[in-house]
Design a protein around this motif. Structure first.
Motif, mmCIF file in Angstrom:
data_model
loop_
_atom_site.group_PDB
_atom_site.id
_atom_site.type_symbol
_atom_site.label_atom_id
_atom_site.label_comp_id
_atom_site.label_asym_id
_atom_site.label_seq_id
_atom_site.Cartn_x
_atom_site.Cartn_y
_atom_site.Cartn_z
ATOM 1 N N MET A 1 0.938 -1.148 0.041
ATOM 2 C CA MET A 1 0.055 0.119 0.070
ATOM 3 C C MET A 1 0.871 1.102 -0.028
ATOM 4 O O MET A 1 2.005 1.295 0.710
ATOM 5 N N VAL A 2 0.182 2.209 -0.675
ATOM 6 C CA VAL A 2 0.972 3.448 -0.673
ATOM 7 C C VAL A 2 0.097 4.592 0.027
ATOM 8 O O VAL A 2 -0.958 4.866 -0.193
ATOM 9 N N THR A 3 0.985 5.284 0.949
ATOM 10 C CA THR A 3 0.115 6.293 1.737
ATOM 11 C C THR A 3 0.744 7.759 1.054
ATOM 12 O O THR A 3 2.110 8.219 1.073
ATOM 13 N N LEU A 14 5.209 10.699 -0.359
ATOM 14 C CA LEU A 14 4.602 9.225 -0.557
ATOM 15 C C LEU A 14 5.379 8.204 0.381
ATOM 16 O O LEU A 14 6.616 8.381 0.368
ATOM 17 N N GLU A 15 4.828 7.423 0.917
ATOM 18 C CA GLU A 15 5.629 6.387 1.860
ATOM 19 C C GLU A 15 4.948 5.088 1.444
ATOM 20 O O GLU A 15 3.679 4.840 1.328
ATOM 21 N N ARG A 16 5.995 4.052 1.425
ATOM 22 C CA ARG A 16 5.699 2.860 1.192
ATOM 23 C C ARG A 16 6.779 1.757 1.941
ATOM 24 O O ARG A 16 7.948 2.155 1.582
ATOM 25 N N GLU A 17 6.323 1.048 2.796
ATOM 26 C CA GLU A 17 7.481 -0.125 3.264
ATOM 27 C C GLU A 17 8.580 0.848 3.877
ATOM 28 O O GLU A 17 9.848 0.230 3.747
ATOM 29 N N ARG A 20 10.246 7.168 2.423
ATOM 30 C CA ARG A 20 9.272 8.461 2.420
ATOM 31 C C ARG A 20 9.943 9.138 1.347
ATOM 32 O O ARG A 20 11.162 9.592 1.630
ATOM 33 N N LEU A 101 12.166 2.944 -3.902
ATOM 34 C CA LEU A 101 10.853 3.060 -4.571
ATOM 35 C C LEU A 101 10.924 3.053 -6.085
ATOM 36 O O LEU A 101 11.839 3.773 -6.646
ATOM 37 N N GLU A 128 5.853 4.324 -8.053
ATOM 38 C CA GLU A 128 4.875 3.237 -7.420
ATOM 39 C C GLU A 128 3.311 3.460 -7.812
ATOM 40 O O GLU A 128 2.432 3.512 -6.790
ATOM 41 N N THR A 216 -4.448 6.286 1.457
ATOM 42 C CA THR A 216 -3.774 5.230 1.272
ATOM 43 C C THR A 216 -4.663 4.313 0.103
ATOM 44 O O THR A 216 -5.660 4.557 -0.235
ATOM 45 N N GLY A 219 -0.788 0.487 -4.486
ATOM 46 C CA GLY A 219 0.410 0.879 -5.440
ATOM 47 C C GLY A 219 0.851 -0.079 -6.280
ATOM 48 O O GLY A 219 0.476 -1.274 -6.236
#
Length: 226
Positions: A1-3, A14-17, A20, A101, A128, A216, A219
């Motif tokens: 998921m992408v926040t 954008l944040e993922r795993e 940031r 990313l 992403e 969220t 992605g």
């Protein structure tokens, strides 16, 4: 998921795993400039082009974070005192990773206001599955990867932009959620009017996210040319 978190005007993180990335921390984005704001904890910064509403060099000089952007924006940041080892050049057609990313670069000329001006580079970033077009809505190379766009960050007002052009861009990514950006010059009445018109044409795909708010999405990493 992408926040995604929205920081005003064209600035989005954008944040993922655990990674940031902040895109376009400019002077119209108050949350990009203050301590503890958008740039706090950033692993990387992407700059679409050198205009001050998209990049504020003073906010980046003293931060130990790598920055990617088109060659003229990188030169602009170097002239402003950003350490050269933190600066990295990207151009349309590049396919790489930033902070781990997946990133594809589209573009790359700023939309014309008049008489072929401003005539500067403009990178669009597909990160992403999230597409930030910078200051252009006519990316000729978008159609080949439109199926990879899960979220479109849609510029909605500017001296170079007509709303119908923005709607046409959204229609080229029919599978994407659409969130408006590039709206720092709008007042409340203008925002309400514009959102009403855009929603009439784009329906439930179009959703405004407030400054400081997050959303969220599922992605997908770009799978374009290696």
């Amino acid at each position: 998921m992408v926040t995604l978190t929205f920081h005003g005007h064209s600035c989005v993180s954008l944040e993922r795993e655990g990674a940031r990335v902040v895109i376009d921390p400019g002077v119209f984005s108050d949350d990009a400039l203050r301590e503890g704001g958008a740039l706090e904890g950033a692993d990387a910064v992407l700059v679409t082009h050198l205009h001050p509403d998209h990049v504020a060099p003073a906010a980046l000089v003293d931060r130990d974070v790598p920055i990617w952007g088109p060659a003229d924006a990188v030169a602009h940041l170097a002239d402003a005192g950003v350490a050269p080892d933190r600066l990295h050049t990207l151009a349309p057609g590049d396919h790489t990773t930033v902070a781990g990313l997946g990133l594809m670069v589209l573009g790359g000329v700023h939309a014309e206001i008049a008489d072929a001006q401003p005539g500067i580079a403009n990178n669009g970033y597909l990160l992403e599955g999230v597409f930030h077009p910078g200051d252009a809505v006519d990316h000729a190379d978008l159609d080949a990867v439109a199926g990879e766009v899960r979220v479109l960050l849609l510029p909605v007002t500017a001296p170079w932009l007509r709303l119908g052009e923005a709607i046409a861009l959204a229609r080229r990514t029919p599978g994407a959620a659409v969130h408006p950006i590039h709206d720092g010059i709008l007042n409340q009445r203008g925002t309400a009017l514009l959102d009403g018109v855009a929603s009439r044409f784009l329906g439930e795909r179009y959703r405004r996210v407030g400054v400081g708010e997050s959303v969220t999405h599922a992605g997908v990493a770009p799978v374009g040319p290696a």
